[in-house]
Design an enzyme around this catalytic site. Structure first.
Site: not given
Ligand code: PSU
Ligand code: MN
Length: 303
Positions: A25, A160
């Site tokens: 990604e 996390k």
């Molecule tokens: N959690 C992490 N590192 C990240 C992300 C999430 O520990 O880099 C990033 C990933 O790209 C994940 C996105 O798909 O954040 C999720 O965002 P949201 O919670 O807004 O859906």
């Protein structure tokens, strides 16, 4: 092939000849880590995938084109632009594409584009999930919905604890997404190897991961599979240190009225700031660890 999709020549060749490919990604590059460590990490991850016998395909939207496989110049470009690149989830693709803009792909959009390109295995750091307090905010990452409908294996280090891990597992159960622990019965919590929550199945080899994924395809199931791979012991963090940082980050997000797509990047940046270089080091190492497992699993899937 979709008219908006560009598959890099090396990736296309590997796919045509049945050789292993691993998707990566780009939100982790632009929003997940600071420059220049983000670019350095992204290039090292590609190297690790090659060393383990697969071809890397870093995914992003550039100038409205869906890219499966980036050049090192494109990775440098996204890393340098950082938060100025739009964080692109499922709902963002139509307008980014029609306007010819750039987007850093989250787990969701990386899965979408990987599947369009014919790539089955995807390595990252952490996924999005059900946020703490979601019972009132309804903040649930689109990543979980995507896992329920797109047939890609996502290899991560768990999630996390900025998230509610228990509710995240409940949601995945409802949506029919298998949650596998690699070499563990416990869901890893990204910076630490343990969360106190059980995964659905423990699997110990890339071959068995590949077999489970192949069975899902043979059963014509539409969703993906989540593989959670604990951070190597020597890089894991002290639970009390990381928990304190996360609690403080969540309190600051609340005070500042942070919501919507800003929440995750805000919390990630705060946790990093509060724990200094330590959390960044751990973050980088767990991604390397996931990349190696993904390459081996993609190779096993090609056999
Ligand atoms: N959690 C992490 N590192 C990240 C992300 C999430 O520990 O880099 C990033 C990933 O790209 C994940 C996105 O798909 O954040 C999720 O965002 P949201 O919670 O807004 O859906
Ligand atoms: Mn959200």
């Amino acid at each position: 092939m979709n008219k908006y999709l560009d598959i890099a020549p090396e990736v296309a060749e590997a796919l045509e000849s049945g050789r292993p490919v691993v998707a990566l990604e780009s939100t982790i590059i632009s929003h997940g880590m600071p420059y220049p460590q983000n670019v350095e990490t992204a290039l090292n991850v590609e190297k690790i995938i090659r060393e383990n016998g697969a071809v890397p395909a870093t995914i992003a939207v550039i100038g409205g084109r869906l890219k499966a496989g980036l050049s090192s110049e494109e990775i440098e470009y996204l890393g340098k632009k950082g938060q100025a690149v739009a964080k692109a989830s499922r709902r963002d693709l139509p307008v980014l594409v029609s306007r010819g803009q750039d987007g850093a792909t989250t787990v969701t959009t990386t899965m979408i584009i990987a599947h369009m390109a014919g790539i089955s295995v995807f390595a990252t750091g952490g996924i999005g999930g059900v946020h703490r307090g979601a019972e009132t905010t309804m903040d649930i990452s689109a990543d979980l919905e995507e896992l329920s409908q797109t047939p890609v294996m996502v290899i991560c280090a768990g999630a996390k604890s900025i998230l509610d891990l228990g509710l995240t597992l409940e949601y995945l159960e409802t949506k029919g997404v298998p949650v596998i622990g690699y070499g563990t019965e416990e869901l890893p919590a990204f910076y630490t190897r343990r969360s106190g929550f059980k995964v659905d199945y423990r699997i110990d080899t890339p071959e068995e991961l590949a077999a489970a994924f192949a069975a899902a395809r043979a059963l014509e199931m539409k969703g993906g599979m989540l593989v959670t791979n604990p951070i190597p012991e020597q890089y894991s963090m002290e639970k009390s240190v990381i928990d304190a940082a996360i609690d403080r980050a969540i309190a600051e997000a609340k005070e500042n009225g942070i919501h919507g797509k800003e929440t995750t990047p805000f919390l990630l940046a705060k946790v990093k700031e509060l724990t200094g270089g330590d959390s960044l080091d751990s973050n980088i190492q767990l991604v390397y660890n996931n990349a190696a497992l993904a390459a081996k699993t993609a190779a096993a899937l090609c056999k």
